[in-house]
Design a protein around this motif. Structure first.
Motif, PDB file in Angstrom:
ATOM      1  N   VAL A 332       0.841  -1.200   0.000  1.00 15.66           N
ATOM      2  CA  VAL A 332       0.000   0.000   0.000  1.00 15.66           C
ATOM      3  C   VAL A 332       0.875   1.249   0.000  1.00 15.66           C
ATOM      4  CG1 VAL A 332      -1.648   1.330   1.374  1.00 15.66           C
ATOM      5  CG2 VAL A 332      -1.958  -1.131   1.111  1.00 15.66           C
ATOM      6  N   LEU A 336       0.858   4.156  -2.764  1.00 16.37           N
ATOM      7  CA  LEU A 336       0.541   5.548  -2.423  1.00 16.37           C
ATOM      8  C   LEU A 336       1.646   6.462  -2.931  1.00 16.37           C
ATOM      9  CD1 LEU A 336      -0.869   5.239   1.207  1.00 16.37           C
ATOM     10  CD2 LEU A 336      -2.134   5.870  -0.851  1.00 16.37           C
ATOM     11  N   LYS A 337       2.868   5.984  -2.789  1.00 15.11           N
ATOM     12  CA  LYS A 337       3.999   6.780  -3.264  1.00 15.11           C
ATOM     13  C   LYS A 337       3.887   7.018  -4.766  1.00 15.11           C
ATOM     14  CE  LYS A 337       8.912   7.342  -2.769  1.00 15.11           C
ATOM     15  NZ  LYS A 337      10.214   6.709  -2.713  1.00 15.11           N
ATOM     16  N   ALA A 339       1.163   7.213  -6.355  1.00 17.72           N
ATOM     17  CA  ALA A 339      -0.120   7.879  -6.618  1.00 17.72           C
ATOM     18  C   ALA A 339      -1.134   6.981  -7.318  1.00 17.72           C
ATOM     19  CB  ALA A 339       0.078   9.174  -7.407  1.00 17.72           C
ATOM     20  N   ASN A 340      -1.038   5.674  -7.083  1.00 15.49           N
ATOM     21  CA  ASN A 340      -2.091   4.776  -7.582  1.00 15.49           C
ATOM     22  C   ASN A 340      -3.338   4.947  -6.734  1.00 15.49           C
ATOM     23  OD1 ASN A 340       0.533   3.432  -8.412  1.00 15.49           O
ATOM     24  ND2 ASN A 340      -0.944   2.105  -9.428  1.00 15.49           N
ATOM     25  N   ASP A 341      -4.467   4.636  -7.318  1.00 20.53           N
ATOM     26  CA  ASP A 341      -5.720   4.594  -6.582  1.00 20.53           C
ATOM     27  C   ASP A 341      -5.707   3.300  -5.755  1.00 20.53           C
ATOM     28  OD1 ASP A 341      -8.042   5.840  -6.086  1.00 20.53           O
ATOM     29  OD2 ASP A 341      -8.881   5.604  -8.081  1.00 20.53           O
ATOM     30  N   VAL A 342      -5.743   3.396  -4.434  1.00 21.78           N
ATOM     31  CA  VAL A 342      -5.670   2.177  -3.614  1.00 21.78           C
ATOM     32  C   VAL A 342      -6.804   2.120  -2.608  1.00 21.78           C
ATOM     33  CG1 VAL A 342      -4.111   0.690  -2.300  1.00 21.78           C
ATOM     34  CG2 VAL A 342      -3.202   2.729  -3.406  1.00 21.78           C
ATOM     35  N   THR A 343      -7.366   0.952  -2.453  1.00 21.49           N
ATOM     36  CA  THR A 343      -8.220   0.675  -1.310  1.00 21.49           C
ATOM     37  C   THR A 343      -7.577  -0.465  -0.545  1.00 21.49           C
ATOM     38  OG1 THR A 343     -10.291   1.484  -2.225  1.00 21.49           O
ATOM     39  CG2 THR A 343     -10.457  -0.266  -0.597  1.00 21.49           C
ATOM     40  N   GLU A 382      -5.314   7.625 -13.832  1.00 23.51           N
ATOM     41  CA  GLU A 382      -4.191   8.499 -13.474  1.00 23.51           C
ATOM     42  C   GLU A 382      -3.654   8.139 -12.097  1.00 23.51           C
ATOM     43  OE1 GLU A 382      -2.534  11.738 -11.331  1.00 23.51           O
ATOM     44  OE2 GLU A 382      -4.690  11.791 -11.394  1.00 23.51           O
TER      45      GLU A 382
END
Lengths: 382, 214
Positions: A332, A336-337, A339-343, A382
């Motif tokens: 995760v 985040l680093k 900039a992916n969309d993560v849940t 994006e």
């Protein structure tokens, strides 16, 4: 609230085999001829092929994801609760594909297949394969099925490694990734269990350097018992077995199976020998050991995942000690680093690693929500 | 107000969230710490095309966020924001959550590490009603602060003035303040001095940069 479609079964299903025309190059430098991939599909592929979901199985899984082979079939596919019309992976919407990995023993080419060069089984002459090799083989199947991008690749445990590898190997061919109870790099603890498992198999005199006619059942059963413990948790074992005794109210003062947990493990080991091949077990566990996405980037996972722009669903389970939550959290952090969309959800569960096959309510709700909110294929992630 | 905004406002219910929704510019990047079931982020995503991310501790709320299609990370704010890279958000929202973390001071600094601006919705224990209750010898329990001391997630109660002093100490500027009364009405005429006494809740935009809104 709208009346929901009653969740149903995919019904009677069949498997198919796809034989590669060309050789499959492998990470080790060798290549495989006449590769066969066994697969099953459920649902209908949309005209634009934008509704295809690939589900990856775990170490000892197979292509039989859902449904039954006949009316009288007692067993359904391994994730039947999750896949079907109206189920979380909804086959009335999605075209779902599951294939047996190469190196496996459930229809796809593996060490017990016949080597076309010698006319004999490969056994230990089978090349050492990697998770990336398995994915490379699946990409051939993808082409064969006329799919240019998976709407989502979903996998648990080793299946999660394949899902992650898909992103890295073919970033443009994946619209989203759901990686469940898995890791981006197998830890020394994970490697240790695999090593001990292989030692158990290879030290069984019946293994005969892999040239056995009958399975080295003692070694393979021992390997499975060890692995099975890593799939449970202290709490789940306590809840299920406690210190309960199997036959009598007293200890036998001998070394047979006194405890219920001992009988249970023995049963798991014996059952496993009937359905899984020892050489396959050696090869697949080795592929797992070699899985470390950040190995090529000096341990920098974000760097390794840089080409992957798609959204991710990452799920871990609180009591999983084989691939503990912190390993999902590393993933995760890297995403985040980038900039992916993560849940990310760390599902509270006492079932240990096996939770990914048992926590159907929470995992099912997450997956179903996630899939229904995903952007369409080709949308700008994006 | 167009219909889309109206719908988002109805879904938001809480007055501070409605104001925060108005403050966020279109197409910005927003991180909501303690995002709950993701209502604010959903409203922002729908009406302003904001790139959103939530952080939430509770599994049930994570599932609700997922059902709304809101990306969310399950983690505890007490662990800090170490997983989040520097300066990746335009706004980091902390609505009625700062008083529930172990170290509000560290979290404030972390907010301004990962984002350009922070928006803090702060429950005011300095409100006149709370002061009166304290004068009579009891921890405030009223409409705005409904839970008793032993059962409130508010483990760091404080007044708006306390918050401002902390910001000053940390070198954080308050670039905008919107005090709210009991009824949730906007109080443009309340100055900083009266907000500490009459606002039940205050929304403060914070930044490390030398900038002032309006």
């Amino acid at each position: 609230m709208n009346q929901e479609i009653e969740a149903g079964s995919v019904g009677i299903v069949q498997f198919s085999d796809y034989v590669f025309e060309d050789e499959l190059p492998l990470d080790c430098g060798r290549s495989l001829k006449n590769v066969v991939i066994r697969y099953e599909t459920y649902g209908t592929l949309a005209e634009d092929a934008g509704n295809a979901i690939l589900v990856e199985h775990a170490l000892t899984g197979d292509a039989h994801l859902a449904g039954k082979y006949s009316e009288n079939d007692k067993k359904t596919g391994w994730w039947d609760e999750m896949v079907g019309p109206g189920k979380p992976i909804d086959t009335s919407r999605f075209f779902v594909v599951c294939s047996n990995i190469i190196g496996g023993c459930s229809g796809s080419t593996g060490p017990r297949s016949i080597d076309p060069d010698t006319g004999k089984r490969y056994n230990m002459k089978f090349p050492v394969i990697t998770i990336a090799d398995m994915v490379r083989a699946q990409e051939r199947l993808m082409q064969h099925l006329g799919i240019s991008q998976w709407h989502c690749v979903i996998g648990g445990s080793m299946g999660g490694m394949l899902a992650l590898q898909w992103g890295v190997s073919y970033p443009e061919k994946v619209n989203a990734i759901a990686a469940i109870a898995t890791t981006a790099r197998v830890s020394p603890q994970g490697i240790s269990f695999n090593w001990i498992s292989r030692e158990a198999i290879m030290n069984d005199p019946n293994w005969e350097k892999g040239e056995y006619e009958e399975q080295p059942s003692r070694g393979l059963a021992t390997a499975r018992m060890l692995a099975h413990v890593t799939y449970l948790s202290d709490e789940s074992m306590n809840n299920k077995f406690g210190r309960g005794l199997q036959a009598s109210d007293n200890f036998d003062f001998a070394f047979k199976k006194d405890f219920r947990i001992e009988s249970y493990l023995e049963h798991q080991g014996t059952k496993f020998v009937e359905r899984f091949d020892a050489n396959s077990y050696l090869y697949i566990t080795r592929a797992i050991d070699y899985f470390g996405l950040s190995d090529a980037t000096d341990g920098n996972l974000a760097e390794a995942l840089k080409p992957v722009h798609c959204p991710f669903l990452i799920v871990s389970f609180s009591s999983d000690w084989l691939f503990p939550s912190y390993q999902s959290q590393e993933l995760v952090k890297a995403l985040l680093k980038n900039a992916n969309d993560v849940t990310y959800c760390n599902i509270q569960s006492s079932y240990g690693h096996d939770a990914f096959l048992l926590e159907m309510d929470s995992l099912g709700s997450l997956l179903s929500s996630y899939l229904s909110n995903l952007p369409e294929n080709g949308a700008d992630n994006e | 107000m167009n219909k889309k905004q109206e719908i988002s406002n109805i879904q938001l219910q809480r007055s501070d969230l409605i104001i925060i929704r108005k403050m966020i510019p279109e197409n910005s990047r927003v991180l909501d710490l303690g995002c709950g079931s993701g209502r604010l982020l959903y409203a922002l995503k729908q009406s302003k095309h904001v790139k959103v991310l939530g952080v939430e501790r509770e599994q049930s709320k994570i599932l609700e966020c997922a059902a709304r299609g809101i990306p969310v990370i399950q983690t505890s704010l007490d662990g800090g924001l170490a997983d989040f890279p520097d300066q990746t958000f335009d706004y980091v929202i902390l609505s009625r959550t700062i008083q529930s973390v172990m170290r509000p001071d560290i979290l404030l600094q972390e907010m301004l590490r990962v984002g350009k601006r922070g928006i803090v919705s702060y429950m005011n224990f300095g409100h006149i009603n709370a002061r009166i209750q304290l004068v009579f010898g009891n921890f405030p329990v009223n409409r705005n602060l409904p839970l008793p001391w032993y059962d409130t997630p508010t483990i760091r109660p404080g007044t708006i003035d306390d918050f401002k002093k902390l910001c000053h100490k940390l070198g954080i500027r308050i670039i905008q303040e919107i005090p709210l009364t009991n009824e949730g009405d906007f109080l443009p005429r309340l100055t900083c001095f009266s907000s500490n006494l009459f606002a039940s809740n205050s929304i403060m935009v914070i930044s490390k940069e030398n900038e002032v809104i309006q």
